[in-house]
Design an enzyme around this catalytic site. Structure first.
Site, PDB file in Angstrom:
ATOM      1  N   GLY A 175       0.822  -1.203   0.000  1.00 38.48           N
ATOM      2  CA  GLY A 175       0.000   0.000   0.000  1.00 38.48           C
ATOM      3  C   GLY A 175       0.855   1.252   0.000  1.00 38.48           C
ATOM      4  O   GLY A 175       0.672   2.155  -0.827  1.00 38.48           O
ATOM      5  N   ASP A 176       1.804   1.312   0.922  1.00 44.02           N
ATOM      6  CA  ASP A 176       2.698   2.467   1.005  1.00 44.02           C
ATOM      7  C   ASP A 176       3.527   2.627  -0.264  1.00 44.02           C
ATOM      8  O   ASP A 176       3.546   3.691  -0.882  1.00 44.02           O
ATOM      9  CB  ASP A 176       3.644   2.300   2.203  1.00 44.02           C
ATOM     10  CG  ASP A 176       3.023   2.767   3.503  1.00 44.02           C
ATOM     11  OD1 ASP A 176       2.360   3.811   3.506  1.00 44.02           O
ATOM     12  OD2 ASP A 176       3.213   2.092   4.526  1.00 44.02           O
TER      13      ASP A 176
END
Length: 387
Positions: free
Chosen positions: A175-176
């Site tokens: 996600g990051d």
């Protein structure tokens, strides 16, 4: 870091004001910096980016390895955006910038006087990018952005792990890092538009969308069949055999994902009879009877080491490989070395350090580690003078 002169980067001459902290935003701006952009990291005085002091409990005066991993090729200045002096410094930086990037929670940049409208008043053609947990609008927009939560709500945890097992997040912060990569792509697109038209613009993405955007096979399965995808371990949800298979001393990954490779696999392992077995006649059949198929393959490979299996399969033209850990990869894997995926640089406090190399090889404008991760406020005088 090499001492020979470096060729100019692809983004040489592009100035980026980086208001980001922790991971998603710094990863985005590091990619731009690696490509040659002049990235000015704006940090709170005294503390700096949260990740300078987190996770690894560094000694006083030292920054964490996590900070070093995400902030090479940047310059650092410190500003208190809540103060008049900080606002003056911000205006000075943005007036000479092409891009501004922030990853505060929605609304925070505006409250600090550093949002898109404030930046556009200073530099009308600025490209301004925001990264957040769930985007700037929508029912979840105000929720905090953490990779684990984005993986959970973006679907990743529902399909990762073994069937029937407990929820497992992806071992990498997809996600990051995914949001950082998508934002960098968006910035490059917006910057190209500005070169053509003279128009700046606002763009934004989120950890949630990064995770969801990676669900290429899972979304396809749902849209095509109406079935909700479930975990399949290391297997592929649309082909078999395509997964890790147990050997005498570990596992080998096998990608026999079409009929030609399936028949080659049967021949290479002396399992020619399986090619004519109606349970495994087509990919659809193999998917339906995958557990039986893998049990038969593991029975055959139970006396072979992983190294022997890999050699046997590659010699037969079947995609295969061992499962390597990071000690094996970063500690001397010849291919990682040949591809330049481990680089060294000199840090004024830490001395010689290692970092991952840039994953895209540009023939004319190669990305390189040109600057060490900056000390907090290292470039205040250079960039702000008396501001």
């Amino acid at each position: 870091m090499t001492s020979t002169p470096l060729p100019p980067g692809a983004l040489e001459g592009v100035r980026v004001v980086d208001l980001t902290q922790v991971m998603a935003g710094p990863y985005c701006t590091m990619l731009l910096a690696d490509l040659g952009a002049d990235v000015v990291k704006v940090e709170p005085a005294g503390t700096g980016d949260q990740i300078r002091r987190s996770w690894d409990a560094p000694l006083p005066g030292r920054d964490s390895p996590a900070f070093h991993a995400l902030n090479r090729n940047k310059r650092s200045v410190t500003l208190d955006l809540r103060s008049d002096d900080g606002q003056e410094g911000f205006r000075r930086l943005v007036s000479g910038a092409d891009v501004v990037v922030e990853n505060f929670r929605p609304g925070v940049a505006d409250r600090l006087g550093a949002g898109y409208e404030a930046a556009r008043r200073i530099k009308p053609d600025v490209v301004y990018a925001s990264i957040s947990g769930f985007g700037q609008y929508g029912p979840y927009a105000d929720r905090p952005g953490y990779d684990l939560i984005a993986q959970a709500m973006g679907g990743s945890l529902s399909v990762t792990g073994e069937p029937g097992g407990a929820p497992v997040k992806c071992g990498l912060p997809v996600g990051d890092l995914g949001a950082g990569m998508l934002c960098a792509i968006g910035i490059l697109g917006a910057y190209h538009h500005r070169l053509r038209t003279g128009e700046g613009q606002y763009l934004e993405t989120s950890l949630y969308e990064a995770v969801l955007a990676m669900s290429v096979w899972e979304s396809t399965e749902y849209f095509a069949s109406g079935r909700t995808p479930r975990p399949v371990g290391s297997a592929h949800r649309m082909a078999a055999p395509y997964q890790a298979v147990r050997t005498a001393d570990g596992h080998v990954t096998i990608a026999a994902n079409n009929q030609r490779l399936w028949h080659r696999l049967c021949d290479a392992l002396g399992l020619e009879h399986l090619a004519g077995d109606e349970r495994f006649a087509s990919n659809t059949d193999r998917m339906e009877h995958r557990a039986e198929l893998i049990a038969l393959l593991e029975g055959r490979l139970a006396t072979e080491t992983t190294e022997e299996c890999v050699r046997l399969l590659l010699d037969a033209g079947i995609p295969a490989g061992p499962i390597l850990d990071y000690g094996q990869i970063l500690g001397g894997d010849p291919h990682a070395e040949a591809r330049g995926m481990v680089e060294e640089y000199e840090h004024p406090v830490e001395g010689t350090a290692q970092v991952l190399g840039f994953p895209v090889k540009l023939g004319r404008t190669p990305a390189r580690v040109r600057r060490h991760p900056p000390l907090l406020g290292e470039h205040n005088e250079e960039l702000l003078g008396d501001a």
